[in-house]
Motif scaffolding. Structure first.
Motif, PDB file in Angstrom:
ATOM      1  N   LEU A  88      39.814  41.555  44.068  1.00 37.11           N
ATOM      2  CA  LEU A  88      40.893  40.613  43.804  1.00 37.11           C
ATOM      3  C   LEU A  88      41.868  41.215  42.806  1.00 37.11           C
ATOM      4  O   LEU A  88      41.455  41.869  41.852  1.00 37.11           O
ATOM      5  N   PRO A  89      43.169  40.991  42.994  1.00 38.11           N
ATOM      6  CA  PRO A  89      44.151  41.509  42.035  1.00 38.11           C
ATOM      7  C   PRO A  89      44.026  40.819  40.684  1.00 38.11           C
ATOM      8  O   PRO A  89      43.579  39.671  40.596  1.00 38.11           O
ATOM      9  N   SER A  90      44.443  41.523  39.649  1.00 37.50           N
ATOM     10  CA  SER A  90      44.451  40.977  38.290  1.00 37.50           C
ATOM     11  C   SER A  90      45.874  41.014  37.749  1.00 37.50           C
ATOM     12  O   SER A  90      46.661  41.902  38.108  1.00 37.50           O
ATOM     13  N   PRO A  91      46.221  40.063  36.867  1.00 36.60           N
ATOM     14  CA  PRO A  91      47.566  40.080  36.270  1.00 36.60           C
ATOM     15  C   PRO A  91      47.773  41.333  35.422  1.00 36.60           C
ATOM     16  O   PRO A  91      46.833  41.875  34.844  1.00 36.60           O
ATOM     17  N   ARG A  92      49.011  41.795  35.378  1.00 35.59           N
ATOM     18  CA  ARG A  92      49.374  42.932  34.535  1.00 35.59           C
ATOM     19  C   ARG A  92      50.530  42.529  33.643  1.00 35.59           C
ATOM     20  O   ARG A  92      51.416  41.781  34.105  1.00 35.59           O
ATOM     21  N   PRO A  93      50.595  42.954  32.385  1.00 36.24           N
ATOM     22  CA  PRO A  93      49.707  43.909  31.714  1.00 36.24           C
ATOM     23  C   PRO A  93      48.330  43.314  31.392  1.00 36.24           C
ATOM     24  O   PRO A  93      48.198  42.110  31.481  1.00 36.24           O
ATOM     25  N   PRO A  94      47.367  44.173  30.998  1.00 39.65           N
ATOM     26  CA  PRO A  94      47.517  45.629  30.798  1.00 39.65           C
ATOM     27  C   PRO A  94      47.559  46.365  32.134  1.00 39.65           C
ATOM     28  O   PRO A  94      46.942  45.944  33.104  1.00 39.65           O
ATOM     29  N   TYR A  95      48.302  47.457  32.144  1.00 42.54           N
ATOM     30  CA  TYR A  95      48.421  48.291  33.322  1.00 42.54           C
ATOM     31  C   TYR A  95      47.263  49.294  33.366  1.00 42.54           C
ATOM     32  O   TYR A  95      46.682  49.633  32.322  1.00 42.54           O
ATOM     33  N   PRO A  96      46.914  49.762  34.590  1.00 39.17           N
ATOM     34  CA  PRO A  96      45.799  50.712  34.707  1.00 39.17           C
ATOM     35  C   PRO A  96      45.936  51.942  33.810  1.00 39.17           C
ATOM     36  O   PRO A  96      44.927  52.487  33.348  1.00 39.17           O
ATOM     37  N   ALA A  97      47.177  52.382  33.568  1.00 41.22           N
ATOM     38  CA  ALA A  97      47.378  53.562  32.725  1.00 41.22           C
ATOM     39  C   ALA A  97      46.852  53.345  31.316  1.00 41.22           C
ATOM     40  O   ALA A  97      46.499  54.306  30.617  1.00 41.22           O
ATOM     41  N   GLU A  98      46.771  52.089  30.896  1.00 40.51           N
ATOM     42  CA  GLU A  98      46.263  51.779  29.549  1.00 40.51           C
ATOM     43  C   GLU A  98      44.829  51.271  29.592  1.00 40.51           C
ATOM     44  O   GLU A  98      43.995  51.655  28.782  1.00 40.51           O
ATOM     45  N   SER A  99      44.549  50.375  30.544  1.00 35.03           N
ATOM     46  CA  SER A  99      43.208  49.803  30.678  1.00 35.03           C
ATOM     47  C   SER A  99      42.941  49.576  32.164  1.00 35.03           C
ATOM     48  O   SER A  99      43.356  48.573  32.736  1.00 35.03           O
ATOM     49  N   GLY A 100      42.254  50.542  32.768  1.00 32.37           N
ATOM     50  CA  GLY A 100      42.019  50.481  34.199  1.00 32.37           C
ATOM     51  C   GLY A 100      40.559  50.369  34.553  1.00 32.37           C
ATOM     52  O   GLY A 100      39.897  49.366  34.236  1.00 32.37           O
ATOM     53  N   LEU A 101      40.022  51.382  35.214  1.00 27.75           N
ATOM     54  CA  LEU A 101      38.636  51.366  35.678  1.00 27.75           C
ATOM     55  C   LEU A 101      37.684  51.229  34.499  1.00 27.75           C
ATOM     56  O   LEU A 101      37.716  52.038  33.567  1.00 27.75           O
ATOM     57  N   TRP A 102      36.868  50.181  34.525  1.00 29.70           N
ATOM     58  CA  TRP A 102      35.923  49.875  33.448  1.00 29.70           C
ATOM     59  C   TRP A 102      36.598  49.859  32.067  1.00 29.70           C
ATOM     60  O   TRP A 102      35.998  50.208  31.058  1.00 29.70           O
ATOM     61  N   GLY A 103      37.864  49.467  32.060  1.00 26.77           N
ATOM     62  CA  GLY A 103      38.599  49.331  30.809  1.00 26.77           C
ATOM     63  C   GLY A 103      39.148  50.623  30.237  1.00 26.77           C
ATOM     64  O   GLY A 103      39.715  50.627  29.143  1.00 26.77           O
ATOM     65  N   HIS A 104      39.044  51.726  30.992  1.00 28.70           N
ATOM     66  CA  HIS A 104      39.509  53.025  30.511  1.00 28.70           C
ATOM     67  C   HIS A 104      40.865  53.374  31.139  1.00 28.70           C
ATOM     68  O   HIS A 104      41.175  52.920  32.245  1.00 28.70           O
ATOM     69  N   PRO A 105      41.675  54.196  30.479  1.00 31.12           N
ATOM     70  CA  PRO A 105      42.954  54.631  31.061  1.00 31.12           C
ATOM     71  C   PRO A 105      42.726  55.287  32.432  1.00 31.12           C
ATOM     72  O   PRO A 105      41.854  56.151  32.572  1.00 31.12           O
ATOM     73  N   THR A 106      43.509  54.879  33.411  1.00 29.79           N
ATOM     74  CA  THR A 106      43.278  55.309  34.791  1.00 29.79           C
ATOM     75  C   THR A 106      44.596  55.666  35.471  1.00 29.79           C
ATOM     76  O   THR A 106      45.563  54.901  35.400  1.00 29.79           O
ATOM     77  N   LEU A 107      44.608  56.817  36.128  1.00 28.25           N
ATOM     78  CA  LEU A 107      45.757  57.246  36.924  1.00 28.25           C
ATOM     79  C   LEU A 107      45.468  56.966  38.389  1.00 28.25           C
ATOM     80  O   LEU A 107      44.455  57.427  38.922  1.00 28.25           O
ATOM     81  N   ILE A 108      46.360  56.208  39.037  1.00 30.94           N
ATOM     82  CA  ILE A 108      46.212  55.916  40.465  1.00 30.94           C
ATOM     83  C   ILE A 108      47.450  56.407  41.204  1.00 30.94           C
ATOM     84  O   ILE A 108      48.570  56.003  40.899  1.00 30.94           O
ATOM     85  N   ASN A 109      47.246  57.284  42.162  1.00 30.55           N
ATOM     86  CA  ASN A 109      48.304  57.716  43.086  1.00 30.55           C
ATOM     87  C   ASN A 109      47.740  57.697  44.494  1.00 30.55           C
ATOM     88  O   ASN A 109      46.514  57.732  44.678  1.00 30.55           O
ATOM     89  N   ASN A 110      48.623  57.693  45.485  1.00 31.09           N
ATOM     90  CA  ASN A 110      48.113  57.666  46.854  1.00 31.09           C
ATOM     91  C   ASN A 110      47.957  59.087  47.397  1.00 31.09           C
ATOM     92  O   ASN A 110      48.274  60.078  46.724  1.00 31.09           O
ATOM     93  N   VAL A 111      47.460  59.189  48.614  1.00 35.11           N
ATOM     94  CA  VAL A 111      47.133  60.478  49.237  1.00 35.11           C
ATOM     95  C   VAL A 111      48.334  61.409  49.268  1.00 35.11           C
ATOM     96  O   VAL A 111      48.262  62.575  48.855  1.00 35.11           O
ATOM     97  N   GLU A 112      49.459  60.916  49.764  1.00 34.24           N
ATOM     98  CA  GLU A 112      50.633  61.767  49.930  1.00 34.24           C
ATOM     99  C   GLU A 112      51.168  62.269  48.592  1.00 34.24           C
ATOM    100  O   GLU A 112      51.653  63.399  48.498  1.00 34.24           O
ATOM    101  N   THR A 113      51.085  61.438  47.561  1.00 37.45           N
ATOM    102  CA  THR A 113      51.529  61.868  46.231  1.00 37.45           C
ATOM    103  C   THR A 113      50.715  63.062  45.757  1.00 37.45           C
ATOM    104  O   THR A 113      51.274  64.073  45.322  1.00 37.45           O
ATOM    105  N   PHE A 114      49.401  62.955  45.852  1.00 36.16           N
ATOM    106  CA  PHE A 114      48.539  64.062  45.426  1.00 36.16           C
ATOM    107  C   PHE A 114      48.752  65.303  46.292  1.00 36.16           C
ATOM    108  O   PHE A 114      48.642  66.436  45.810  1.00 36.16           O
TER     109      PHE A 114
END
Length: 477
Positions: free
Chosen positions: A312-338
């Motif tokens: 389920l989606p969560s409200p932002r902020p905090p954004y994943p870059a600050e508090s993401g997976l298990w509360g840790h800073p997280t970078l998310i990009n898609n396949v084509e970006t990488f």
């Protein structure tokens, strides 16, 4: 020391250097059309003719012109009178297992009545492959095949010669924007995660491709999985992460299999794991398989799913870059970006920034589908017009039909009428028309298409896939 020497790979292992290379498309679409049997019959015909030392048959990824699959490419490498090498290519279309002996017979100078694709048509000549430069050319299940094209050289260079700050700066100067649909500046996102404080950081590749008619990410993963792994590893070094996850939907079994094979091969060679290339950098990648919920393509829902929770989606902020997976800073990009990262490191930020438009740099991969002659995968510079894509590359509407509209951006996008086909394909231009770039699905509609039915289809899709959490869905559905 050369990268191949460090990895202990001989020249012979790097490339299966034989005078004739036969490549058979084994992407999911062609596999469903019996291409695996075609490949087996080609191998049997080579053996029957005693040509094993001269001919190499390989299974490769998407060859782009999906409507004509299964596709088989024959590439001859010879020596001219001046002792310089020359290449000749032939691409056969709609190949059946029974056609295999005839293809091998052509190697001995015999003529064939098999149907051949015109490689000089706009579908191919108007493309600019960056993300797709290896697709259909290398064996996705052999790491040596990827390394032979310069694979992992960018990661090697980064770990030996660049600081993490320099890597982030290079991506920022390139102008690369996220190819998942929102178009957020990739370098800015990387810089935010790099500066974030945290004991652990994560890198996530979003491969939860769910838009109707979209198959770009699937094709990249099936055709060139190491390219995505290399991009993720470079990102991990840049932002200070040691763990990566690829979240891919279960409906992509071929992509999952090839990804896992690629991860295993990279780990065996020390390209993933501890002290990569004898550096202090550690980076591990694991796969997480999604159950196919469309909402898990949204980054906060995706992270919840990885954590074992309901997606389920969560409200932002905090954004994943600050508090993401298990509360840790997280970078998310898609396949084509990488998949764009290694070429940018190899060729430079200025090279990439010179392609495209002022605000939309580089190329974009599209899945061209619907009422169009040439369905398949294309990669074009940003700013290419819809008219060029539909009428020239796509070959127009079959049977003399008339184009009515092009749908872009998936369920969140819109239908662009034929009167606006001179619009350049970039983030701002499509948004100004009321649509959006999206991840890259592009569905063409002709004069027989009922636009009310199209609207109903997408509304029903959104209703079925809605998680029901946000107020608009409470009221609409």
């Amino acid at each position: 020391m050369e990268l191949t020497e460090l990895l202990g790979i001989s020249r012979q292992e790097r490339s299966q250097a034989k005078p004739v290379q036969i490549r058979c498309c084994t992407a999911a679409g062609c596999l469903s059309a019996n291409s695996q049997t075609v490949k087996q019959q080609l191998e049997a015909a080579v053996k029957a003719e005693g040509l094993e030392t001269e001919v190499q048959v390989s299974g490769v990824g998407c060859m782009r012109l999906c409507c004509q699959g299964p596709l088989v490419e024959v590439e001859r490498v010879g020596t001219g009178n001046d002792e310089s090498k020359f290449l000749t290519d032939t691409l056969y279309e709609k190949v059946t297992p029974e056609d295999a002996p005839a293809i091998i017979e052509t190697l001995k100078g015999k003529e064939s009545k098999l149907s051949v694709v015109n490689l000089d048509q706009p579908f191919f000549t108007h493309q600019m492959p960056i993300v797709l430069e290896n697709s259909g050319k290398i064996d996705p299940e052999r790491i040596q095949s990827y390394i032979a094209t310069g694979g992992y050289q960018a990661l090697y260079h980064v770990l030996r010669d660049m600081t993490s700050i320099e890597v982030v700066d290079t991506i920022s100067r390139s102008g690369l924007r996220g190819r998942g649909g929102a178009g957020y500046p990739t370098g800015l996102k990387w810089a935010t995660v790099a500066k974030a404080k945290g004991e652990r950081k994560f890198v996530i590749c979003n491969a939860d491709e769910g838009d109707p008619g979209a198959f770009m990410d699937r094709s990249v993963l099936e055709s060139d999985p190491h390219r995505v792994l290399e991009g993720m590893a470079i990102a991990g070094y840049a932002v200070g992460a040691s763990q990566g996850y690829i979240y891919v939907r279960a409906e992509y079994p071929t992509a999952i299999k090839r990804l896992q094979t690629a991860i295993n091969q990279a780990q065996r060679l020390g390209i993933l794991g501890s002290k990569i290339f004898e550096s202090p950098f550690d980076f591990k990648i694991d796969i997480r398989i999604g159950a196919g919920a469309y909402v898990c393509g949204e980054e906060t829902a995706l992270m919840a799913s990885i954590e074992g929770k309901r997606g389920l989606p969560s409200p932002r902020p905090p954004y994943p870059a600050e508090s993401g997976l298990w509360g840790h800073p997280t970078l998310i990009n898609n396949v084509e970006t990488f998949a764009n990262i290694a070429p940018i490191i190899r060729k430079g930020a200025d090279w990439f920034a010179s392609i495209g438009t002022a605000k939309s740099k580089g190329t974009k991969v599209f899945a061209l589908a619907g009422k169009i002659k040439n369905t398949g995968l294309i990669e074009v510079p940003m700013g290419t017009s819809l008219r060029e894509i539909v009428e020239q590359m796509g070959g127009g509407i079959p049977d003399g039909g008339i184009a009515k509209a092009v749908q872009t951006g998936g369920p969140s996008g819109g239908c662009i009428p034929a009167s606006a086909f001179d619009t350049p394909v970039d983030y701002e231009s499509l948004t100004s028309l009321g649509s959006m770039m999206g991840s890259g699905g592009m569905i063409v509609m002709d004069q027989t298409t009922n636009m009310v039915d199209v609207a109903r289809f997408f509304m029903e899709f959104c209703m079925d896939e809605s998680c029901g959490k946000c107020i608009p869905c409470h009221r609409l559905f």
